[in-house]
Motif scaffolding. Sequence first.
Motif, PDB file in Angstrom:
ATOM      1  N   GLU A 175       0.803  -1.230   0.000  1.00  0.00           N
ATOM      2  CA  GLU A 175       0.000   0.000   0.000  1.00  0.00           C
ATOM      3  C   GLU A 175       0.835   1.279   0.000  1.00  0.00           C
ATOM      4  OE1 GLU A 175      -2.482  -0.162   3.488  1.00  0.00           O
ATOM      5  OE2 GLU A 175      -0.769  -0.299   4.838  1.00  0.00           O
ATOM      6  N   ASP A 176       2.071   1.212   0.455  1.00  0.00           N
ATOM      7  CA  ASP A 176       2.934   2.392   0.491  1.00  0.00           C
ATOM      8  C   ASP A 176       3.840   2.521  -0.736  1.00  0.00           C
ATOM      9  OD1 ASP A 176       1.869   3.090   2.971  1.00  0.00           O
ATOM     10  OD2 ASP A 176       3.457   2.041   4.083  1.00  0.00           O
ATOM     11  N   ASN A 177       3.716   1.623  -1.694  1.00  0.00           N
ATOM     12  CA  ASN A 177       4.570   1.647  -2.879  1.00  0.00           C
ATOM     13  C   ASN A 177       3.873   2.454  -3.984  1.00  0.00           C
ATOM     14  OD1 ASN A 177       6.412   1.172  -4.905  1.00  0.00           O
ATOM     15  ND2 ASN A 177       6.600  -1.024  -4.486  1.00  0.00           N
ATOM     16  N   ASP A 178       3.837   3.769  -3.778  1.00  0.00           N
ATOM     17  CA  ASP A 178       3.115   4.661  -4.687  1.00  0.00           C
ATOM     18  C   ASP A 178       3.631   4.605  -6.119  1.00  0.00           C
ATOM     19  OD1 ASP A 178       1.528   5.522  -2.550  1.00  0.00           O
ATOM     20  OD2 ASP A 178       2.882   7.188  -2.080  1.00  0.00           O
ATOM     21  N   ARG A 179       4.941   4.483  -6.294  1.00  0.00           N
ATOM     22  CA  ARG A 179       5.530   4.432  -7.632  1.00  0.00           C
ATOM     23  C   ARG A 179       4.995   3.215  -8.399  1.00  0.00           C
ATOM     24  NH1 ARG A 179      10.867   3.801  -6.398  1.00  0.00           N
ATOM     25  NH2 ARG A 179      10.743   1.583  -6.742  1.00  0.00           N
ATOM     26  N   ALA A 239       1.205   3.597  -9.249  1.00  0.00           N
ATOM     27  CA  ALA A 239       1.012   4.514 -10.378  1.00  0.00           C
ATOM     28  C   ALA A 239       1.334   3.821 -11.705  1.00  0.00           C
ATOM     29  CB  ALA A 239       1.872   5.761 -10.196  1.00  0.00           C
TER      30      ALA A 239
END
Length: 169
Positions: free
Chosen positions: A130-134, A137
Amino acid sequence: MTAVTIISPAEADWQRVRDLRLEMLRDTPIAFMETVEAAEANSEDVWRMRADRGNTLDSVQLVAVDASGRWVGTMSGFVDRLDVGGPLLVGVFVSPAARGRDAGVADALLDAVEHWARGQGNSLTLHVHEDNDRAIAFYRRRGYDLTGRTIPYNLDPTKNELEMRRTVA
């Protein structure tokens, strides 16, 4: 665009598979369900098995190799009949110097995994921290949608892996 060749490693490539895995774990520790320490403790036999595990009917393991021969990315998949009922994307990594849309390495690898997945089912599923925004996206840009399902992250059960899926058939 970075010129890369997509290959499938074999057992003899175990040292390069190990080195890339350790790079992955050091670069993005939340993205993989293993610690650097656990990976470093693996025997040569384990690494040989890992290097060869994409060579079955129900799995694929791919590596992007740049013009200098450096392994700059990897993606794998396997048919997960128990949990997702079809192909599951795993082990996704692109080295920092080969990242970005202009480089095209992640897209080339995902194109190849999606091609494999078409022969295995109608969709390709993945789980992303959930914290791996890259990464989220990137998957959204490629047409993957959240399914609404979450899985507790094994290294920190207070965090979740988000399930995403895209039709590939």
